[in-house]
Design an enzyme around this catalytic site. Structure first.
Site, short mmCIF file in Angstrom:
data_model
loop_
_atom_site.label_atom_id
_atom_site.label_comp_id
_atom_site.label_asym_id
_atom_site.label_seq_id
_atom_site.Cartn_x
_atom_site.Cartn_y
_atom_site.Cartn_z
N HIS A 136 4.02 -10.01 2.95
CA HIS A 136 3.11 -11.02 3.52
C HIS A 136 2.42 -11.89 2.48
CE1 HIS A 136 -1.02 -9.00 3.26
NE2 HIS A 136 -0.23 -7.99 2.96
N CYS B 180 -12.86 -5.92 2.27
CA CYS B 180 -12.35 -4.61 2.68
C CYS B 180 -11.91 -4.71 4.13
CB CYS B 180 -13.38 -3.52 2.46
SG CYS B 180 -14.79 -3.63 3.54
N SER C 185 5.23 -6.73 -1.61
CA SER C 185 4.74 -6.86 -0.24
C SER C 185 5.20 -8.19 0.34
CB SER C 185 3.20 -6.80 -0.24
OG SER C 185 2.71 -7.08 1.04
N GLN D 133 1.27 -9.37 -6.26
CA GLN D 133 0.75 -10.74 -6.38
C GLN D 133 1.64 -11.65 -7.22
OE1 GLN D 133 -1.66 -12.14 -4.70
NE2 GLN D 133 -2.66 -10.38 -3.79
N THR E 8 0.84 -1.20 0.00
CA THR E 8 0.00 0.00 0.00
C THR E 8 0.87 1.25 0.00
OG1 THR E 8 -1.80 -1.14 1.13
CG2 THR E 8 -1.75 1.27 1.33
N1 PLP Z 1 -1.52 -4.56 -4.30
C1 PLP Z 1 -2.13 -5.74 -4.46
C2 PLP Z 1 -2.37 -6.26 -5.83
C3 PLP Z 1 -2.56 -6.47 -3.34
O1 PLP Z 1 -3.18 -7.64 -3.52
C4 PLP Z 1 -2.32 -5.93 -2.06
C5 PLP Z 1 -2.79 -6.65 -0.85
O2 PLP Z 1 -3.88 -7.14 -0.79
C6 PLP Z 1 -1.67 -4.70 -1.95
C7 PLP Z 1 -1.29 -4.04 -3.10
C8 PLP Z 1 -1.40 -4.07 -0.62
O3 PLP Z 1 -0.28 -4.65 0.01
P1 PLP Z 1 -0.11 -4.52 1.60
O4 PLP Z 1 -1.13 -5.41 2.22
O5 PLP Z 1 1.29 -4.98 1.85
O6 PLP Z 1 -0.29 -3.10 1.93
#
Ligand code: PLP
Length: 369
Positions: A194, A317, A192, A172, A74
């Protein structure tokens, strides 16, 4: 006490933490650890951060110096978008792109889930010369709901022809396909931890040499002035260990595509009106976005949960409620989008898991008829 479902097939939401990541985090947890300190403790912490940076770079195919650690995907998305004045993106991006900027133009998406490259070209070529240097095209590599892979090489060519820099949300795709960030036509990429078995709350923005970036957060000027704030050493150590482990996952995801296809084939043979989103185009091997009606996805996700299988409905969400999927809406899915279930495997998923979900799926949907 809440009972934990024994079968976890919601890895696109988050993947289970790997033992190697947990061990690395435990090791990083003890000593005082500000990587900017010049004493021995600080130097040891710096070493851990730089080891992790190399591991992430190894997985993403870039130079260690391209990696800017952030608090997650994010923040990486927000950080790069905030550096530009005009954004061209697609209607299927994660909200951390879609909603991260006041000045966004949206490119259409085809019914198969891929970005409409003709529409992208129209948007890119319509940017006035004076705005090109302050414009950014942001298109994700793989969609989180459908797994559909975007034609990034074509998109990079359009961006280059228009003289506009390209960012890709690679959250992803990381660990599931080979990424060659350095050899690609992409200027920035978001990652990301996680989603690959590292901890939540840590990620990275990859920045190619020559691509500018100003820190969103004002402060100590860490990460070479690109992301202020004392580094999250524990999270970064976990990210690095997960990245090292994920290098060995690619064959696993290739095999998983076979298990996923067998699951979908079984469901279609038993429930012929089933619709699978993105099936006709290249997808991540771990993801199935599947609608079999007539009950809503929200109801069915609860039924799966009671049956001991964790799946999801569209995009959850932050409140945990199921939202109407903007991705499936953009693909023109109509009412089917209210019935779509997402099944997503991960690094710990086995063939038997897809076999089990196939049986449970057919049993629950036959009961709900
Ligand atoms: N972008 C995509 C395509 C995602 O699937 C996600 C998480 O669901 C994010 C960004 C956000 O990543 P984070 O959870 O590390 O903020």
């Amino acid at each position: 006490m809440m009972s934990v479902p024994p079968l976890y097939l919601d890895n696109n939401a988050t993947a289970p933490l790997r033992d190697a990541a947990m061990d690395a985090m435990h090791e990083a947890m003890g000593p005082p650890a500000n990587p900017s300190s010049v004493h021995g403790f600080g130097r040891a912490a710096r070493l851990r951060v730089e080891d992790a940076r190399m591991a992430v770079a190894g997985l993403a195919g870039c130079r260690a110096s391209d990696v800017v650690f952030t608090s997650g995907g994010t923040e990486a998305n927000n950080l790069v978008l905030s550096h530009y004045r005009h954004i061209i993106t697609s209607k299927i991006e994660h909200d951390s792109v879609r909603a991260a900027h006041p000045n966004i133009r949206f490119v259409k998406v085809l019914p198969d889930g891929r970005v409409d490259c003709d529409d992208l070209r129209r948007h890119a070529m319509a940017v006035p010369d004076a705005e090109r240097a302050t414009s950014l095209i942001s298109i994700m590599a793989a969609n989180n709901e459908t797994g559909v892979l975007q034609p990034l090489d074509d998109i990079a060519q359009i961006a280059a022809e228009a003289g506009i820099v390209l960012h890709s949300d690679m959250v992803q795709i990381l660990g599931k396909h080979r990424i060659d960030f350095s050899g690609s036509g992409i200027g920035y990429a978001s990652l990301s931890a996680h989603k690959i078995g590292g901890p939540a709350g840590v990620g990275a923005l990859l920045v190619k040499p020559g691509c500018a970036l100003s820190s969103l957060l004002k402060g100590g000027g860490q990460e070479h002035g690109r992301r202020s704030g004392t580094e999250n050493l524990i999270g970064i150590a976990g990210f690095g260990a997960a990245a090292t482990a994920a290098v060995g996952d690619r064959a696993h995801y290739t095999e998983m595509a076979v298990w996923r296809d067998a699951f979908e084939d079984h469901v279609i043979s038993e429930l012929p009106s089933t619709q699978i989103f993105g099936k006709s185009v290249p997808r991540l091997g771990n993801t199935s976005c599947i609608a079999a009606g007539p009950k809503t996805a929200e109801t069915m996700v609860m039924a799966f949960d009671i049956a001991g299988v964790a799946v999801s409905a569209g995009a959850a969400c932050s409140s945990g409620k199921v939202q109407n999927s903007h991705v499936l809406n953009a693909m023109g899915a109509g009412v089917a989008s209210a019935h779509a279930i997402r099944v997503s495997g991960g690094w710990a998923t086995k063939q038997a898991d897809f076999e089990t979900v196939a049986d449970v799926f057919v049993r629950l949907y036959k009961k709900s008829d």
